[in-house]
Design an enzyme around this catalytic site. Structure first.
Site, PDB file in Angstrom:
ATOM      1  CG  HIS A  71       1.053   4.392  -9.185  1.00  0.00           C
ATOM      2  ND1 HIS A  71       2.373   4.007  -9.905  1.00  0.00           N
ATOM      3  CD2 HIS A  71       2.077   3.259  -8.496  1.00  0.00           C
ATOM      4  CE1 HIS A  71       2.632   3.572 -10.084  1.00  0.00           C
ATOM      5  NE2 HIS A  71       2.784   2.262  -8.584  1.00  0.00           N
ATOM      6  CB  CYS A  78       3.077  -0.141 -12.257  1.00  0.00           C
ATOM      7  SG  CYS A  78       2.342  -0.076 -10.389  1.00  0.00           S
ATOM      8  CG  ASP A 131       7.960   5.397   5.703  1.00  0.00           C
ATOM      9  OD1 ASP A 131       7.580   4.575   4.876  1.00  0.00           O
ATOM     10  OD2 ASP A 131       8.049   5.826   6.959  1.00  0.00           O
ATOM     11  CG  HIS A 132       6.910   9.055   3.795  1.00  0.00           C
ATOM     12  ND1 HIS A 132       6.452   8.105   4.864  1.00  0.00           N
ATOM     13  CD2 HIS A 132       5.593   9.653   4.031  1.00  0.00           C
ATOM     14  CE1 HIS A 132       5.438   7.594   5.369  1.00  0.00           C
ATOM     15  NE2 HIS A 132       4.779   8.912   4.823  1.00  0.00           N
ATOM     16  CG  HIS A 160       2.321   0.257  -4.912  1.00  0.00           C
ATOM     17  ND1 HIS A 160       1.311   0.023  -4.755  1.00  0.00           N
ATOM     18  CD2 HIS A 160       3.431   0.704  -5.998  1.00  0.00           C
ATOM     19  CE1 HIS A 160       1.448  -0.110  -6.333  1.00  0.00           C
ATOM     20  NE2 HIS A 160       2.144   0.119  -6.854  1.00  0.00           N
ATOM     21  CD  GLU A 213       4.390  -3.116  -6.253  1.00  0.00           C
ATOM     22  OE1 GLU A 213       5.399  -2.600  -6.822  1.00  0.00           O
ATOM     23  OE2 GLU A 213       3.583  -4.157  -7.332  1.00  0.00           O
ATOM     24  CG  HIS A 265       6.844   1.855  -7.770  1.00  0.00           C
ATOM     25  ND1 HIS A 265       6.717   0.610  -8.232  1.00  0.00           N
ATOM     26  CD2 HIS A 265       5.360   2.113  -8.512  1.00  0.00           C
ATOM     27  CE1 HIS A 265       5.901  -0.007  -8.803  1.00  0.00           C
ATOM     28  NE2 HIS A 265       4.983   1.121  -8.797  1.00  0.00           N
TER      29      HIS A 265
HETATM   30 NI    NI Z   1       3.175   0.554  -8.472  1.00  0.00          NI
END
Ligand code: NI
Length: 134
Positions: free
Chosen positions: A38, A32, A78-79, A40, A123, A13
């Site tokens: 990047h 972020c 996911d992914h 999580h 997270e 995100h």
């Molecule tokens: Ni983040």
């Protein structure tokens, strides 16, 4: 009685507001807000509260709950890049708070209204949010 199923998913995100410049985004959202996204490792806990069914001894069958979470949430996120791949976040900043609300709304449609549900989302190892409806 409350029961819980934990599942995990990995997603990318970026937190930012278009109407703010990079400096303001960096100030508010820190790392972020980096423009190249990047990832999580999200840990999701879904808590279901209700009476124990005297026939089964369960509140809800955790196997059933697991399948609902995998089908509705893990498959969906996911992914994925939450900002780019997931229409849920097209106009919604994918903070842990907002992701938890989105997940709660999706699961609410799949779990009988006689149960209260609460979504907890981590997270990182150190951050966790919780949403149980308004
Ligand atoms: Ni983040």
């Amino acid at each position: 009685m409350k029961i819980c199923r934990r599942e995990t998913f990995n997603a990318a995100h970026r937190l930012f507001k278009q109407e703010w410049d990079d400096a303001k985004n960096l100030e508010v959202f820190g790392k972020c807000s980096y423009p190249n996204y990047h990832g999580h490792n999200y840990a999701l806990e879904v808590w279901v509260e209700g009476e124990i069914d005297p026939n089964t001894g369960f509140v809800v069958d955790l196997k059933t709950l697991k399948h609902i979470i995998l089908e509705e949430i893990v498959e969906r996120f996911d992914h994925k890049n939450l900002n780019l791949d997931c229409p849920e976040f097209k106009d919604l900043n994918p903070t842990a708070e907002n992701i938890a609300v989105v997940i709660w709304n999706i699961l609410r449609k799949r779990i009988d209204d006689k149960f209260k549900i609460e979504v907890q989302l981590s997270e990182t190892e150190k951050n966790k949010v919780s949403f149980a409806g308004l």
